[in-house]
Design a protein around this motif. Sequence first.
Motif, PDB file in Angstrom:
ATOM      1  N   VAL A  84       0.865  -1.177   0.000  1.00 13.52           N
ATOM      2  CA  VAL A  84       0.000   0.000   0.000  1.00 13.52           C
ATOM      3  C   VAL A  84       0.902   1.228   0.000  1.00 13.52           C
ATOM      4  CG1 VAL A  84      -1.572   1.406   1.395  1.00 13.52           C
ATOM      5  CG2 VAL A  84      -2.037  -1.027   1.046  1.00 13.52           C
ATOM      6  N   ASP A  85       0.610   2.152  -0.901  1.00 11.90           N
ATOM      7  CA  ASP A  85       1.432   3.341  -1.105  1.00 11.90           C
ATOM      8  C   ASP A  85       0.555   4.574  -0.928  1.00 11.90           C
ATOM      9  OD1 ASP A  85       3.456   5.070  -1.875  1.00 11.90           O
ATOM     10  OD2 ASP A  85       3.888   4.043  -3.763  1.00 11.90           O
ATOM     11  N   VAL A  86       1.187   5.693  -0.589  1.00 10.21           N
ATOM     12  CA  VAL A  86       0.500   6.984  -0.440  1.00 10.21           C
ATOM     13  C   VAL A  86       1.375   8.063  -1.060  1.00 10.21           C
ATOM     14  CG1 VAL A  86      -0.385   8.702   1.188  1.00 10.21           C
ATOM     15  CG2 VAL A  86      -0.652   6.273   1.704  1.00 10.21           C
ATOM     16  N   PHE A  87       0.747   8.995  -1.776  1.00 12.80           N
ATOM     17  CA  PHE A  87       1.455  10.147  -2.323  1.00 12.80           C
ATOM     18  C   PHE A  87       1.394  11.262  -1.285  1.00 12.80           C
ATOM     19  CE2 PHE A  87       1.655  13.220  -6.231  1.00 12.80           C
ATOM     20  CZ  PHE A  87       2.967  13.509  -5.926  1.00 12.80           C
ATOM     21  N   CYS A  88       2.412  11.321  -0.439  1.00 18.15           N
ATOM     22  CA  CYS A  88       2.493  12.329   0.626  1.00 18.15           C
ATOM     23  C   CYS A  88       3.139  13.571   0.035  1.00 18.15           C
ATOM     24  CB  CYS A  88       3.315  11.777   1.796  1.00 18.15           C
ATOM     25  SG  CYS A  88       3.531  12.932   3.172  1.00 18.15           S
ATOM     26  N   GLU A  89       2.309  14.546  -0.310  1.00 24.09           N
ATOM     27  CA  GLU A  89       2.839  15.692  -1.045  1.00 24.09           C
ATOM     28  C   GLU A  89       1.840  16.836  -1.022  1.00 24.09           C
ATOM     29  OE1 GLU A  89       5.224  17.828  -2.192  1.00 24.09           O
ATOM     30  OE2 GLU A  89       6.153  15.925  -2.791  1.00 24.09           O
ATOM     31  N   THR A  90       2.338  18.033  -1.193  1.00 25.12           N
ATOM     32  CA  THR A  90       1.479  19.199  -1.356  1.00 25.12           C
ATOM     33  C   THR A  90       0.537  18.966  -2.536  1.00 25.12           C
ATOM     34  OG1 THR A  90       3.223  20.659  -0.532  1.00 25.12           O
ATOM     35  CG2 THR A  90       1.448  21.675  -1.805  1.00 25.12           C
ATOM     36  N   GLY A  91      -0.751  19.194  -2.312  1.00 22.27           N
ATOM     37  CA  GLY A  91      -1.742  18.977  -3.358  1.00 22.27           C
ATOM     38  C   GLY A  91      -2.298  17.575  -3.392  1.00 22.27           C
ATOM     39  N   ALA A  92      -1.720  16.675  -2.590  1.00 19.20           N
ATOM     40  CA  ALA A  92      -2.224  15.301  -2.520  1.00 19.20           C
ATOM     41  C   ALA A  92      -2.600  15.021  -1.057  1.00 19.20           C
ATOM     42  CB  ALA A  92      -1.180  14.324  -3.050  1.00 19.20           C
ATOM     43  N   PHE A  93      -1.829  14.201  -0.345  1.00 17.12           N
ATOM     44  CA  PHE A  93      -2.140  13.852   1.041  1.00 17.12           C
ATOM     45  C   PHE A  93      -1.091  14.445   1.969  1.00 17.12           C
ATOM     46  CE2 PHE A  93      -4.039  10.815  -1.762  1.00 17.12           C
ATOM     47  CZ  PHE A  93      -5.321  10.632  -1.234  1.00 17.12           C
ATOM     48  N   ASP A  94      -1.563  15.168   2.981  1.00 18.14           N
ATOM     49  CA  ASP A  94      -0.611  15.772   3.905  1.00 18.14           C
ATOM     50  C   ASP A  94      -0.055  14.711   4.849  1.00 18.14           C
ATOM     51  OD1 ASP A  94      -2.470  15.407   6.043  1.00 18.14           O
ATOM     52  OD2 ASP A  94      -3.240  17.453   5.845  1.00 18.14           O
ATOM     53  N   LEU A  95       0.815  15.128   5.749  1.00 17.53           N
ATOM     54  CA  LEU A  95       1.499  14.163   6.604  1.00 17.53           C
ATOM     55  C   LEU A  95       0.517  13.429   7.517  1.00 17.53           C
ATOM     56  CD1 LEU A  95       4.400  13.175   7.175  1.00 17.53           C
ATOM     57  CD2 LEU A  95       4.454  14.799   9.079  1.00 17.53           C
ATOM     58  N   ALA A  96      -0.442  14.138   8.078  1.00 19.56           N
ATOM     59  CA  ALA A  96      -1.415  13.498   8.975  1.00 19.56           C
ATOM     60  C   ALA A  96      -2.290  12.508   8.223  1.00 19.56           C
ATOM     61  CB  ALA A  96      -2.274  14.566   9.656  1.00 19.56           C
ATOM     62  N   GLN A  97      -2.735  12.881   7.037  1.00 18.22           N
ATOM     63  CA  GLN A  97      -3.553  11.973   6.233  1.00 18.22           C
ATOM     64  C   GLN A  97      -2.745  10.763   5.783  1.00 18.22           C
ATOM     65  OE1 GLN A  97      -4.597  14.937   3.398  1.00 18.22           O
ATOM     66  NE2 GLN A  97      -6.375  15.665   4.562  1.00 18.22           N
ATOM     67  N   SER A  98      -1.499  10.987   5.421  1.00 18.44           N
ATOM     68  CA  SER A  98      -0.629   9.865   5.038  1.00 18.44           C
ATOM     69  C   SER A  98      -0.450   8.909   6.209  1.00 18.44           C
ATOM     70  CB  SER A  98       0.733  10.389   4.573  1.00 18.44           C
ATOM     71  OG  SER A  98       0.596  11.227   3.448  1.00 18.44           O
ATOM     72  N   ARG A  99      -0.235   9.455   7.400  1.00 16.63           N
ATOM     73  CA  ARG A  99      -0.109   8.614   8.594  1.00 16.63           C
ATOM     74  C   ARG A  99      -1.386   7.809   8.833  1.00 16.63           C
ATOM     75  NH1 ARG A  99       2.874   8.402  13.186  1.00 16.63           N
ATOM     76  NH2 ARG A  99       4.051  10.299  12.668  1.00 16.63           N
ATOM     77  N   GLN A 100      -2.532   8.451   8.681  1.00 11.03           N
ATOM     78  CA  GLN A 100      -3.807   7.773   8.914  1.00 11.03           C
ATOM     79  C   GLN A 100      -3.973   6.586   7.969  1.00 11.03           C
ATOM     80  OE1 GLN A 100      -7.221  10.402   8.686  1.00 11.03           O
ATOM     81  NE2 GLN A 100      -8.666   8.698   8.454  1.00 11.03           N
ATOM     82  N   ILE A 101      -3.689   6.802   6.685  1.00 10.37           N
ATOM     83  CA  ILE A 101      -3.862   5.739   5.689  1.00 10.37           C
ATOM     84  C   ILE A 101      -2.867   4.608   5.916  1.00 10.37           C
ATOM     85  CG2 ILE A 101      -3.747   5.193   3.226  1.00 10.37           C
ATOM     86  CD1 ILE A 101      -4.543   8.230   2.792  1.00 10.37           C
ATOM     87  N   LEU A 102      -1.609   4.952   6.112  1.00 14.31           N
ATOM     88  CA  LEU A 102      -0.577   3.925   6.277  1.00 14.31           C
ATOM     89  C   LEU A 102      -0.758   3.150   7.574  1.00 14.31           C
ATOM     90  CD1 LEU A 102       2.536   5.894   4.987  1.00 14.31           C
ATOM     91  CD2 LEU A 102       1.345   4.026   3.820  1.00 14.31           C
ATOM     92  N   THR A 103      -1.185   3.831   8.622  1.00 14.40           N
ATOM     93  CA  THR A 103      -1.428   3.141   9.893  1.00 14.40           C
ATOM     94  C   THR A 103      -2.550   2.119   9.752  1.00 14.40           C
ATOM     95  OG1 THR A 103      -0.645   5.040  11.173  1.00 14.40           O
ATOM     96  CG2 THR A 103      -2.048   3.457  12.324  1.00 14.40           C
ATOM     97  N   LYS A 104      -3.622   2.519   9.066  1.00 16.69           N
ATOM     98  CA  LYS A 104      -4.719   1.592   8.834  1.00 16.69           C
ATOM     99  C   LYS A 104      -4.262   0.421   7.976  1.00 16.69           C
ATOM    100  CE  LYS A 104      -8.948   0.035   8.872  1.00 16.69           C
ATOM    101  NZ  LYS A 104      -9.547  -0.503  10.125  1.00 16.69           N
ATOM    102  N   ALA A 105      -3.490   0.709   6.927  1.00 13.48           N
ATOM    103  CA  ALA A 105      -2.987  -0.361   6.063  1.00 13.48           C
ATOM    104  C   ALA A 105      -2.115  -1.332   6.850  1.00 13.48           C
ATOM    105  CB  ALA A 105      -2.198   0.237   4.902  1.00 13.48           C
TER     106      ALA A 105
END
Length: 436
Positions: A222-243
Amino acid sequence: MLIHSASQLLTLPGGPQRGHALGSLGILEAGAVLVRGEKILAVGPTEKLLAAYPNEPALDACGCVVMPGFVDPHTHVVWAGDRAAEFEMKMAGAKYLNILAAGGGIIATVRRTREASIDMLMDETRPRLARMFAYGTTTAEAKTGYGLESEVELRMLQAILALDSAGPLELAPTFLGAHAIPPEYRGNPQAYTDLLCAEMLPFIRQWWTSQPSIASRSLPFVDVFCETGAFDLAQSRQILTKAKELGFPLKLHADEFDNLGGASLGVELEAVSVDHLVKTSDRDIQALASSDTVAVSLPCTPFGLAESEYTPAQKIIAAGGILALASDCNPGTAWCESMQFVIALACRSLKLTPAQAIAAATINAAHAIRRADRIGSLEPGKQADLLILSVPDYRHLGYRFGTNLVKQVIKRGRVYSVETGTHPAEPLAEAEDVSY
Protein backbone atom coordinates in the motif's frame (compact mmCIF):
# COMPACT_ATOMS: atom_id res chain seq x y z
CA MET A 1 21.98 -25.02 -19.19
CA LEU A 2 25.50 -23.70 -18.72
CA ILE A 3 25.96 -20.05 -19.66
CA HIS A 4 29.70 -19.73 -20.10
CA SER A 5 32.55 -17.54 -21.36
CA ALA A 6 31.28 -14.25 -19.98
CA SER A 7 33.89 -11.52 -20.14
CA GLN A 8 32.57 -10.31 -16.77
CA LEU A 9 30.03 -12.15 -14.66
CA LEU A 10 28.44 -9.69 -12.22
CA THR A 11 27.25 -11.74 -9.25
CA LEU A 12 26.42 -9.00 -6.66
CA PRO A 13 26.47 -11.46 -3.74
CA GLY A 14 25.62 -10.87 -0.13
CA GLY A 15 22.31 -9.01 -0.13
CA PRO A 16 21.46 -5.30 -0.21
CA GLN A 17 24.38 -2.87 -0.29
CA ARG A 18 24.34 -0.04 2.22
CA GLY A 19 26.25 3.25 2.13
CA HIS A 20 29.72 3.18 0.63
CA ALA A 21 29.46 -0.58 0.06
CA LEU A 22 27.18 0.26 -2.87
CA GLY A 23 28.78 -0.87 -6.10
CA SER A 24 30.26 -4.20 -5.00
CA LEU A 25 29.62 -6.16 -8.20
CA GLY A 26 31.37 -9.44 -7.33
CA ILE A 27 32.94 -9.68 -10.79
CA LEU A 28 34.13 -13.06 -12.06
CA GLU A 29 36.31 -12.75 -15.14
CA ALA A 30 35.55 -15.48 -17.69
CA GLY A 31 32.63 -16.55 -15.52
CA ALA A 32 29.84 -19.07 -15.98
CA VAL A 33 26.41 -19.80 -14.50
CA LEU A 34 24.75 -23.20 -14.30
CA VAL A 35 20.95 -23.02 -14.56
CA ARG A 36 18.61 -25.92 -13.87
CA GLY A 37 14.93 -25.32 -14.39
CA GLU A 38 14.12 -21.87 -13.01
CA LYS A 39 17.04 -21.70 -10.57
CA ILE A 40 20.75 -21.00 -10.49
CA LEU A 41 22.63 -24.11 -9.42
CA ALA A 42 26.24 -22.93 -9.54
CA VAL A 43 28.41 -19.91 -10.33
CA GLY A 44 32.12 -19.99 -11.06
CA PRO A 45 34.95 -19.83 -13.59
CA THR A 46 34.06 -21.04 -17.07
CA GLU A 47 36.95 -23.52 -17.18
CA LYS A 48 35.89 -25.12 -13.90
CA LEU A 49 32.17 -25.41 -14.71
CA LEU A 50 32.73 -26.69 -18.25
CA ALA A 51 34.93 -29.43 -16.80
CA ALA A 52 32.43 -30.28 -14.07
CA TYR A 53 29.40 -30.35 -16.41
CA PRO A 54 30.69 -31.51 -19.82
CA ASN A 55 27.31 -32.80 -21.02
CA GLU A 56 25.27 -29.76 -19.98
CA PRO A 57 23.44 -27.87 -22.75
CA ALA A 58 25.53 -24.74 -23.26
CA LEU A 59 24.95 -21.11 -24.11
CA ASP A 60 28.11 -19.27 -25.11
CA ALA A 61 28.10 -15.69 -23.85
CA CYS A 62 30.84 -14.97 -26.40
CA GLY A 63 32.90 -12.67 -24.21
CA CYS A 64 29.97 -10.46 -23.20
CA VAL A 65 28.88 -9.18 -19.78
CA VAL A 66 26.43 -11.45 -17.92
CA MET A 67 24.55 -9.91 -15.01
CA PRO A 68 21.29 -10.08 -13.03
CA GLY A 69 18.12 -8.82 -14.68
CA PHE A 70 17.14 -5.28 -13.76
CA VAL A 71 14.51 -4.82 -11.07
CA ASP A 72 12.32 -1.72 -11.39
CA PRO A 73 10.80 -1.10 -7.93
CA HIS A 74 8.54 1.87 -8.75
CA THR A 75 6.27 2.05 -11.81
CA HIS A 76 2.77 3.20 -12.74
CA VAL A 77 2.91 1.09 -15.88
CA VAL A 78 -0.83 0.28 -16.07
CA TRP A 79 -2.88 3.18 -17.41
CA ALA A 80 -5.08 4.31 -20.32
CA GLY A 81 -4.46 7.18 -22.71
CA ASP A 82 -1.56 9.64 -22.75
CA ARG A 83 -0.72 13.19 -21.69
CA ALA A 84 1.39 14.40 -24.59
CA ALA A 85 -0.46 17.73 -24.61
CA GLU A 86 0.59 18.34 -21.00
CA PHE A 87 4.22 17.79 -21.92
CA GLU A 88 3.95 20.65 -24.37
CA MET A 89 2.40 22.82 -21.63
CA LYS A 90 5.23 21.96 -19.23
CA MET A 91 7.84 22.82 -21.82
CA ALA A 92 6.07 26.15 -22.28
CA GLY A 93 6.54 26.86 -18.57
CA ALA A 94 3.47 25.45 -16.78
CA LYS A 95 4.23 23.90 -13.38
CA TYR A 96 3.08 20.35 -12.61
CA LEU A 97 1.14 21.29 -9.47
CA ASN A 98 -0.68 24.02 -11.41
CA ILE A 99 -1.63 21.51 -14.11
CA LEU A 100 -2.86 19.15 -11.38
CA ALA A 101 -4.93 21.90 -9.74
CA ALA A 102 -6.55 22.68 -13.10
CA GLY A 103 -7.80 19.09 -13.48
CA GLY A 104 -4.86 17.79 -15.45
CA GLY A 105 -2.01 15.62 -14.30
CA ILE A 106 -3.00 12.45 -12.52
CA ILE A 107 -6.70 13.34 -12.75
CA ALA A 108 -6.58 13.40 -16.56
CA THR A 109 -5.31 9.82 -16.56
CA VAL A 110 -7.92 8.91 -13.94
CA ARG A 111 -10.68 9.98 -16.34
CA ARG A 112 -9.31 7.82 -19.15
CA THR A 113 -8.60 4.84 -16.91
CA ARG A 114 -12.06 4.90 -15.35
CA GLU A 115 -13.50 4.58 -18.86
CA ALA A 116 -11.27 1.63 -19.79
CA SER A 117 -12.22 -2.02 -19.49
CA ILE A 118 -9.76 -4.49 -18.03
CA ASP A 119 -9.07 -5.79 -21.56
CA MET A 120 -8.29 -2.27 -22.75
CA LEU A 121 -5.97 -1.65 -19.81
CA MET A 122 -4.10 -4.87 -20.51
CA ASP A 123 -3.92 -4.18 -24.26
CA GLU A 124 -2.38 -0.74 -23.64
CA THR A 125 0.03 -2.05 -21.00
CA ARG A 126 1.41 -5.11 -22.81
CA PRO A 127 3.60 -3.17 -25.27
CA ARG A 128 5.08 -1.16 -22.40
CA LEU A 129 5.94 -4.32 -20.49
CA ALA A 130 7.41 -5.90 -23.61
CA ARG A 131 9.69 -2.92 -24.14
CA MET A 132 10.73 -2.98 -20.48
CA PHE A 133 11.58 -6.66 -20.81
CA ALA A 134 13.53 -6.14 -24.03
CA TYR A 135 15.58 -3.49 -22.24
CA GLY A 136 16.42 -5.93 -19.46
CA THR A 137 13.82 -5.42 -16.73
CA THR A 138 12.86 -8.89 -15.52
CA THR A 139 10.80 -7.85 -12.46
CA ALA A 140 8.90 -4.61 -11.84
CA GLU A 141 6.61 -3.17 -9.23
CA ALA A 142 3.28 -1.96 -10.67
CA LYS A 143 0.84 0.38 -8.94
CA THR A 144 -2.85 1.02 -9.17
CA GLY A 145 -3.81 4.65 -8.54
CA TYR A 146 -5.59 5.84 -11.66
CA GLY A 147 -9.02 4.73 -10.48
CA LEU A 148 -9.41 6.44 -7.09
CA GLU A 149 -12.58 4.47 -6.49
CA SER A 150 -12.91 0.87 -5.36
CA GLU A 151 -14.25 -0.66 -8.58
CA VAL A 152 -11.60 0.84 -10.87
CA GLU A 153 -8.75 0.33 -8.42
CA LEU A 154 -9.73 -3.34 -8.24
CA ARG A 155 -9.88 -3.51 -12.05
CA MET A 156 -6.33 -2.17 -12.20
CA LEU A 157 -5.18 -4.66 -9.57
CA GLN A 158 -6.79 -7.50 -11.54
CA ALA A 159 -5.02 -6.31 -14.70
CA ILE A 160 -1.67 -6.28 -12.88
CA LEU A 161 -2.20 -9.81 -11.60
CA ALA A 162 -3.28 -11.08 -15.03
CA LEU A 163 -0.26 -9.51 -16.73
CA ASP A 164 2.01 -10.94 -14.05
CA SER A 165 0.56 -14.39 -14.62
CA ALA A 166 1.03 -14.10 -18.39
CA GLY A 167 4.69 -13.09 -18.00
CA PRO A 168 7.50 -13.25 -18.73
CA LEU A 169 8.09 -9.97 -16.86
CA GLU A 170 7.08 -10.47 -13.22
CA LEU A 171 5.02 -7.76 -11.52
CA ALA A 172 4.87 -6.92 -7.82
CA PRO A 173 1.48 -5.24 -7.19
CA THR A 174 0.92 -2.09 -5.15
CA PHE A 175 -2.43 -0.55 -4.17
CA LEU A 176 -2.15 3.24 -4.59
CA GLY A 177 -5.69 4.38 -3.94
CA ALA A 178 -4.05 7.37 -2.22
CA HIS A 179 -2.46 8.68 -5.42
CA ALA A 180 -4.47 11.90 -5.68
CA ILE A 181 -7.70 13.45 -4.45
CA PRO A 182 -10.45 12.36 -6.90
CA PRO A 183 -12.50 15.11 -8.53
CA GLU A 184 -15.63 14.20 -6.57
CA TYR A 185 -13.72 14.92 -3.34
CA ARG A 186 -11.98 18.07 -4.53
CA GLY A 187 -11.80 20.49 -1.62
CA ASN A 188 -12.41 17.72 0.92
CA PRO A 189 -9.32 15.47 0.99
CA GLN A 190 -10.08 14.33 4.53
CA ALA A 191 -13.37 12.76 3.43
CA TYR A 192 -11.52 10.72 0.79
CA THR A 193 -8.85 9.79 3.34
CA ASP A 194 -11.59 8.50 5.64
CA LEU A 195 -13.14 6.54 2.76
CA LEU A 196 -9.81 4.90 1.97
CA CYS A 197 -9.42 3.79 5.58
CA ALA A 198 -12.99 2.76 6.28
CA GLU A 199 -13.95 1.13 2.99
CA MET A 200 -11.32 0.83 0.26
CA LEU A 201 -8.45 -0.78 2.18
CA PRO A 202 -10.71 -3.38 3.88
CA PHE A 203 -12.37 -4.04 0.49
CA ILE A 204 -9.03 -4.73 -1.23
CA ARG A 205 -7.88 -6.97 1.60
CA GLN A 206 -11.13 -8.96 1.63
CA TRP A 207 -11.05 -9.41 -2.14
CA TRP A 208 -7.39 -10.49 -2.15
CA THR A 209 -7.78 -13.08 0.60
CA SER A 210 -10.95 -14.50 -0.98
CA GLN A 211 -9.25 -15.38 -4.29
CA PRO A 212 -7.98 -18.99 -4.21
CA SER A 213 -5.37 -18.30 -6.88
CA ILE A 214 -3.63 -15.55 -4.90
CA ALA A 215 -4.75 -16.03 -1.29
CA SER A 216 -1.39 -17.65 -0.45
CA ARG A 217 0.56 -14.67 -1.81
CA SER A 218 1.60 -11.78 0.39
CA LEU A 219 -0.78 -8.85 0.37
CA PRO A 220 0.09 -6.11 -2.12
CA PHE A 221 1.99 -3.06 -1.00
CA VAL A 222 0.00 0.00 0.00
CA ASP A 223 1.43 3.34 -1.11
CA VAL A 224 0.50 6.98 -0.44
CA PHE A 225 1.46 10.15 -2.32
CA CYS A 226 2.49 12.33 0.63
CA GLU A 227 2.84 15.69 -1.05
CA THR A 228 1.48 19.20 -1.36
CA GLY A 229 -1.74 18.98 -3.36
CA ALA A 230 -2.22 15.30 -2.52
CA PHE A 231 -2.14 13.85 1.04
CA ASP A 232 -0.61 15.77 3.90
CA LEU A 233 1.50 14.16 6.60
CA ALA A 234 -1.41 13.50 8.98
CA GLN A 235 -3.55 11.97 6.23
CA SER A 236 -0.63 9.87 5.04
CA ARG A 237 -0.11 8.61 8.59
CA GLN A 238 -3.81 7.77 8.91
CA ILE A 239 -3.86 5.74 5.69
CA LEU A 240 -0.58 3.93 6.28
CA THR A 241 -1.43 3.14 9.89
CA LYS A 242 -4.72 1.59 8.83
CA ALA A 243 -2.99 -0.36 6.06
CA LYS A 244 -0.41 -1.66 8.52
CA GLU A 245 -3.16 -2.75 10.92
CA LEU A 246 -4.69 -4.75 8.07
CA GLY A 247 -1.36 -6.45 7.36
CA PHE A 248 -0.32 -4.63 4.18
CA PRO A 249 3.38 -3.90 3.62
CA LEU A 250 3.97 -0.19 3.12
CA LYS A 251 5.54 2.15 0.58
CA LEU A 252 5.48 5.93 0.37
CA HIS A 253 5.91 8.71 -2.21
CA ALA A 254 7.66 11.56 -0.42
CA ASP A 255 9.59 14.78 -0.99
CA GLU A 256 9.05 15.10 -4.72
CA PHE A 257 8.11 18.79 -4.50
CA ASP A 258 8.11 19.65 -0.78
CA ASN A 259 9.65 18.23 2.38
CA LEU A 260 6.65 17.29 4.54
CA GLY A 261 8.43 14.71 6.68
CA GLY A 262 7.22 11.71 4.70
CA ALA A 263 10.57 9.93 4.74
CA SER A 264 10.73 9.92 8.53
CA LEU A 265 7.09 8.79 8.65
CA GLY A 266 7.96 5.88 6.37
CA VAL A 267 10.84 4.89 8.63
CA GLU A 268 8.65 5.15 11.74
CA LEU A 269 6.01 2.87 10.21
CA GLU A 270 8.67 0.45 8.85
CA ALA A 271 7.84 1.06 5.21
CA VAL A 272 9.68 -1.16 2.76
CA SER A 273 10.69 1.91 0.75
CA VAL A 274 10.27 5.66 0.50
CA ASP A 275 10.43 6.95 -3.08
CA HIS A 276 11.24 10.17 -4.98
CA LEU A 277 13.25 11.93 -2.22
CA VAL A 278 14.20 15.11 -4.05
CA LYS A 279 13.53 17.64 -1.28
CA THR A 280 14.55 15.32 1.55
CA SER A 281 16.09 17.02 4.59
CA ASP A 282 19.31 15.97 6.30
CA ARG A 283 17.24 14.84 9.27
CA ASP A 284 15.12 12.58 7.08
CA ILE A 285 18.25 11.20 5.41
CA GLN A 286 19.64 10.24 8.82
CA ALA A 287 16.36 8.53 9.67
CA LEU A 288 16.53 6.50 6.44
CA ALA A 289 20.17 5.60 7.07
CA SER A 290 19.35 4.26 10.53
CA SER A 291 16.67 1.94 9.13
CA ASP A 292 16.12 -0.84 6.61
CA THR A 293 13.73 1.34 4.60
CA VAL A 294 15.07 1.66 1.06
CA ALA A 295 15.56 5.13 -0.43
CA VAL A 296 14.33 4.80 -4.02
CA SER A 297 15.46 7.52 -6.41
CA LEU A 298 13.47 8.19 -9.58
CA PRO A 299 15.79 10.36 -11.69
CA CYS A 300 13.58 10.19 -14.78
CA THR A 301 10.93 12.25 -12.98
CA PRO A 302 12.87 15.51 -12.52
CA PHE A 303 14.39 14.86 -15.95
CA GLY A 304 10.88 14.51 -17.42
CA LEU A 305 9.78 17.70 -15.69
CA ALA A 306 12.91 19.55 -16.88
CA GLU A 307 13.85 20.22 -13.25
CA SER A 308 17.42 20.64 -12.09
CA GLU A 309 17.16 19.12 -8.59
CA TYR A 310 17.55 15.37 -8.04
CA THR A 311 17.70 12.96 -5.10
CA PRO A 312 20.67 13.81 -2.82
CA ALA A 313 22.12 10.38 -3.45
CA GLN A 314 25.61 11.20 -2.23
CA LYS A 315 24.24 12.29 1.15
CA ILE A 316 22.20 9.09 1.41
CA ILE A 317 25.28 7.00 0.60
CA ALA A 318 27.48 8.95 3.02
CA ALA A 319 24.91 8.48 5.79
CA GLY A 320 24.83 4.71 5.21
CA GLY A 321 21.41 4.40 3.58
CA ILE A 322 20.20 1.75 1.14
CA LEU A 323 19.80 3.44 -2.25
CA ALA A 324 17.83 1.96 -5.14
CA LEU A 325 16.88 3.20 -8.61
CA ALA A 326 13.54 2.97 -10.44
CA SER A 327 12.02 4.33 -13.64
CA ASP A 328 8.75 5.76 -12.28
CA CYS A 329 7.30 4.78 -15.67
CA ASN A 330 4.06 6.79 -15.90
CA PRO A 331 2.12 8.77 -18.51
CA GLY A 332 2.69 12.24 -17.09
CA THR A 333 6.23 12.83 -15.92
CA ALA A 334 8.38 9.85 -16.90
CA TRP A 335 7.25 7.61 -19.73
CA CYS A 336 10.51 5.66 -19.65
CA GLU A 337 10.67 1.88 -20.08
CA SER A 338 14.46 1.50 -19.96
CA MET A 339 16.37 0.90 -16.75
CA GLN A 340 19.49 1.33 -18.87
CA PHE A 341 18.54 4.98 -19.34
CA VAL A 342 17.80 5.28 -15.61
CA ILE A 343 21.35 4.05 -14.92
CA ALA A 344 22.86 6.50 -17.42
CA LEU A 345 20.87 9.36 -15.92
CA ALA A 346 21.79 8.36 -12.35
CA CYS A 347 25.48 8.41 -13.25
CA ARG A 348 25.17 11.98 -14.49
CA SER A 349 22.56 13.50 -12.17
CA LEU A 350 23.15 11.55 -8.94
CA LYS A 351 26.91 11.24 -9.54
CA LEU A 352 26.84 7.46 -9.14
CA THR A 353 29.52 5.29 -10.66
CA PRO A 354 28.27 2.68 -13.15
CA ALA A 355 28.92 -0.01 -10.53
CA GLN A 356 26.87 1.84 -7.92
CA ALA A 357 24.02 2.41 -10.36
CA ILE A 358 23.98 -1.26 -11.39
CA ALA A 359 23.79 -2.40 -7.75
CA ALA A 360 21.02 0.14 -7.10
CA ALA A 361 19.08 -1.23 -10.10
CA THR A 362 19.45 -4.90 -9.18
CA ILE A 363 20.02 -6.17 -5.64
CA ASN A 364 18.96 -2.97 -3.85
CA ALA A 365 15.95 -2.57 -6.14
CA ALA A 366 14.96 -6.16 -5.34
CA HIS A 367 15.17 -5.31 -1.63
CA ALA A 368 12.77 -2.39 -2.28
CA ILE A 369 10.06 -4.92 -3.23
CA ARG A 370 11.00 -7.56 -0.64
CA ARG A 371 12.44 -9.97 -3.21
CA ALA A 372 16.18 -9.72 -2.56
CA ASP A 373 16.13 -13.32 -1.31
CA ARG A 374 14.96 -14.47 -4.78
CA ILE A 375 16.28 -12.05 -7.40
CA GLY A 376 18.74 -9.22 -7.92
CA SER A 377 21.98 -11.24 -7.81
CA LEU A 378 23.51 -14.34 -9.37
CA GLU A 379 23.85 -16.80 -6.49
CA PRO A 380 23.07 -20.51 -6.16
CA GLY A 381 19.45 -21.06 -5.19
CA LYS A 382 18.19 -17.81 -6.65
CA GLN A 383 15.84 -17.45 -9.59
CA ALA A 384 17.60 -17.60 -12.96
CA ASP A 385 16.93 -14.03 -14.14
CA LEU A 386 19.96 -12.90 -16.15
CA LEU A 387 21.01 -10.57 -18.93
CA ILE A 388 23.64 -11.08 -21.58
CA LEU A 389 24.80 -7.68 -22.77
CA SER A 390 26.31 -7.02 -26.19
CA VAL A 391 29.41 -5.42 -24.62
CA PRO A 392 32.52 -6.83 -22.88
CA ASP A 393 32.68 -4.34 -19.99
CA TYR A 394 29.93 -3.43 -17.49
CA ARG A 395 30.95 0.24 -17.61
CA HIS A 396 29.21 0.58 -20.96
CA LEU A 397 26.07 0.76 -18.80
CA GLY A 398 25.99 4.39 -17.76
CA TYR A 399 28.55 5.38 -20.36
CA ARG A 400 26.16 4.76 -23.25
CA PHE A 401 22.52 5.78 -23.52
CA GLY A 402 19.72 5.93 -26.07
CA THR A 403 20.43 2.39 -27.25
CA ASN A 404 19.79 -1.15 -26.03
CA LEU A 405 22.84 -3.07 -24.82
CA VAL A 406 20.82 -6.20 -23.93
CA LYS A 407 21.47 -9.08 -26.31
CA GLN A 408 19.56 -11.86 -24.50
CA VAL A 409 17.28 -12.06 -21.49
CA ILE A 410 17.08 -15.22 -19.39
CA LYS A 411 13.91 -15.25 -17.30
CA ARG A 412 13.24 -18.15 -14.95
CA GLY A 413 15.80 -20.14 -16.92
CA ARG A 414 14.23 -19.51 -20.35
CA VAL A 415 16.22 -17.68 -23.01
CA TYR A 416 14.76 -14.75 -24.98
CA SER A 417 16.77 -13.11 -27.73
CA VAL A 418 16.28 -9.38 -28.01
CA GLU A 419 18.21 -9.16 -31.28
CA THR A 420 16.18 -11.78 -33.16
CA GLY A 421 13.03 -11.80 -31.05
CA THR A 422 12.93 -15.58 -30.82
CA HIS A 423 12.71 -18.13 -28.07
CA PRO A 424 14.10 -21.61 -28.80
CA ALA A 425 10.70 -23.18 -28.22
CA GLU A 426 8.42 -20.58 -29.79
CA PRO A 427 9.23 -18.28 -32.74
CA LEU A 428 8.22 -14.69 -32.18
CA ALA A 429 7.86 -11.82 -34.61
CA GLU A 430 9.63 -9.19 -32.52
CA ALA A 431 11.24 -8.95 -29.12
CA GLU A 432 8.47 -6.74 -27.80
CA ASP A 433 5.88 -9.44 -28.53
CA VAL A 434 7.64 -11.89 -26.22
CA SER A 435 4.98 -14.00 -24.42
CA TYR A 436 2.58 -11.08 -24.17
